[in-house]
Scaffold this motif. Structure first.
Motif, PDB file in Angstrom:
ATOM      1  N   CYS A  80     -36.443 -58.845 -22.434  1.00 37.72           N
ATOM      2  CA  CYS A  80     -36.974 -57.761 -21.610  1.00 37.72           C
ATOM      3  C   CYS A  80     -38.270 -57.239 -22.225  1.00 37.72           C
ATOM      4  N   GLN A  99     -39.726 -54.500 -21.560  1.00 42.79           N
ATOM      5  CA  GLN A  99     -39.738 -53.039 -21.707  1.00 42.79           C
ATOM      6  C   GLN A  99     -38.992 -52.562 -22.949  1.00 42.79           C
ATOM      7  N   LEU A 117     -31.234 -61.139 -17.365  1.00 42.88           N
ATOM      8  CA  LEU A 117     -32.464 -60.392 -17.605  1.00 42.88           C
ATOM      9  C   LEU A 117     -32.919 -59.682 -16.330  1.00 42.88           C
ATOM     10  N   GLN A 118     -32.869 -60.389 -15.202  1.00 46.35           N
ATOM     11  CA  GLN A 118     -33.269 -59.786 -13.927  1.00 46.35           C
ATOM     12  C   GLN A 118     -32.376 -58.590 -13.580  1.00 46.35           C
ATOM     13  N   HIS A 128     -30.625 -56.802 -15.734  1.00 48.65           N
ATOM     14  CA  HIS A 128     -30.920 -55.755 -16.725  1.00 48.65           C
ATOM     15  C   HIS A 128     -32.171 -54.981 -16.346  1.00 48.65           C
ATOM     16  N   GLY A 129     -33.179 -55.682 -15.807  1.00 44.69           N
ATOM     17  CA  GLY A 129     -34.434 -55.037 -15.420  1.00 44.69           C
ATOM     18  C   GLY A 129     -34.223 -53.874 -14.480  1.00 44.69           C
ATOM     19  N   HIS A 148     -33.961 -50.310 -15.798  1.00 39.40           N
ATOM     20  CA  HIS A 148     -35.222 -49.597 -16.016  1.00 39.40           C
ATOM     21  C   HIS A 148     -35.805 -49.080 -14.696  1.00 39.40           C
TER      22      HIS A 148
END
Length: 398
Positions: free
Chosen positions: A152, A154, A165-166, A168-169, A172
């Protein structure tokens, strides 16, 4: 290897597949030889086709060239967009002959059919675990290598899968693109939405062959099976304690470092896992979304409801192997197990006294703080424990 036919075709001598162009035939040959001449410069992953390398490169750059005209959602691959567009049309032309479930893609149907057949042709050479898809085997391999190639930008958190990952994004961005049509609740992933929808339908298609218990998710059935086998494949590197689920291991690891990243905005209390924060928030809101169908009693968590339901059925499926005592939940069995081994993992920071249960530690902590949360409505006298209040009430009733 190449045999040119009168129809300008090229036939593979190994599998018999035909190709119209020599370039396609050469690419196909690599599936037999294993050759992968196109390598990613960022992470060294190799591919048999240059187009696959270009698509993969978007994982690193974050480029999403294919955008949905209806909702604006973007994808790295055209195939991802095509699959997504069927969510708007609800077109699902591929139906399972065994259970009637329909799918937008034929590949999704083939994958689903393996649930009925139990076929798992891809086996891990390190641990012997088998999978229905080669991609699942590749992802599983990272549990042995600890490889997490997707990071990530960020917060720096790394993941073994690009989809993780997508997802998790969205923590944010706060994006929750999947909405339940029945209650309007929104979710960050489609899988969580499908899981939620079963709370409305009550569907539990995955049944344990040992005890008959049914589950809404196949992963919950797999985890449940470990109750019968005793398997605990996730081990803590610091203390050697083993767990049935990776999430339990990650949660446990925070006890070593003391990390509690999830804080309640109402009272400031911090938690090691986000689900505990969500459950805790119900203390402030009073929300109890799980109702018992037999008596109507409501609970803040589904686990409390499941435990309560056993008071109606009398079911106690968890037996202690040492003394034979039976319990309604695995957590009660685990807690009872400490009476045999003498384990007391909950220690008071003020005096060092240790306890087998966290509730007992909280109760003990009131002796240091002087807190008396149980008050008599008759005379106002307060007590540190509910048992003290119950004993006191007898003086009023005689």
């Amino acid at each position: 290897m190449i045999r040119h036919t009168g129809h300008a075709h090229f036939k593979c001598k190994i599998c018999g597949k035909d190709f119209a162009y020599p370039s396609l035939f050469r690419i196909h040959q690599r599936t037999h030889s294993g050759e992968k001449p196109y390598e990613c410069k960022q992470c060294d992953k190799a591919f048999a086709r240059s187009s696959d390398l270009q698509i993969y490169g978007r994982m690193h750059t974050g480029e999403k060239a294919y955008e949905c005209k209806q909702c604006g959602k973007a994808f790295t691959q055209a195939s991802g967009l095509q699959s997504h567009e069927k969510n708007h049309t609800r077109e699902k032309p591929y139906e399972c002959h065994q259970c009637g479930k329909a799918f937008a893609r034929s590949s999704d149907l083939h994958r689903h059919e393996k649930i009925h057949t139990g076929e798992k042709p891809y086996e891990c050479k390190q641990c012997g675990k088998a999978f229905a898809r080669s991609s699942y085997l590749q992802i599983h391999g990272r549990t042995h290598t600890r490889e997490k190639p997707y990071e990530c930008k960020q917060c720096g958190k790394a993941f073994a899968r690009s989809t993780d990952l997508q997802t998790h994004g969205r923590t944010h961005t706060g994006e929750k693109p999947y909405e339940c049509k029945q209650c309007g609740k929104a979710f960050a992933t489609s899988t969580v939405l499908h899981r939620h929808e079963r709370t409305h339908t009550g569907e539990k298609p995955y049944e344990c062959k040992e005890c008959g218990k049914a589950f809404a998710m196949s992963t919950n059935l797999q985890i449940h099976a470990r109750v019968h086998t005793g398997e605990k494949p996730y081990e803590c590197k610091q203390c050697g304690k083993a767990f049935a689920r990776s999430t339990f291991l990650h949660r446990h690891e925070r006890t070593h470092i003391g990390e509690k990243p999830y804080e309640c905005k109402e009272c400031g209390k911090a938690f090691a896992v986000s689900t505990n924060l969500q459950i805790h928030a119900r203390v402030h809101t009073g929300e109890k979304p799980y109702d018992c169908k037999q008596c109507g009693k409501a609970f803040a968590t589904s686990s409390y409801l499941h435990s309560h339901e056993k008071t109606h059925t009398g079911e106690k499926p968890y037996d202690c192997k040492q003394c034979g005592k039976a319990f309604a939940t695995s957590s009660y069995l685990h807690r009872h197990g400490r009476t045999h081994i003498g384990e007391k993992p909950y220690e008071c920071k003020q005096c060092g006294k240790a306890f087998a249960r966290s509730a007992n530690l909280h109760r003990h902590g009131r002796k240091h703080t002087g807190e008396k949360k149980y008050e008599c409505k008759e005379c106002g006298k307060a007590f540190t424990q509910s048992s003290g209040l119950h004993s006191h009430k007898k003086f009023h009733t005689g």
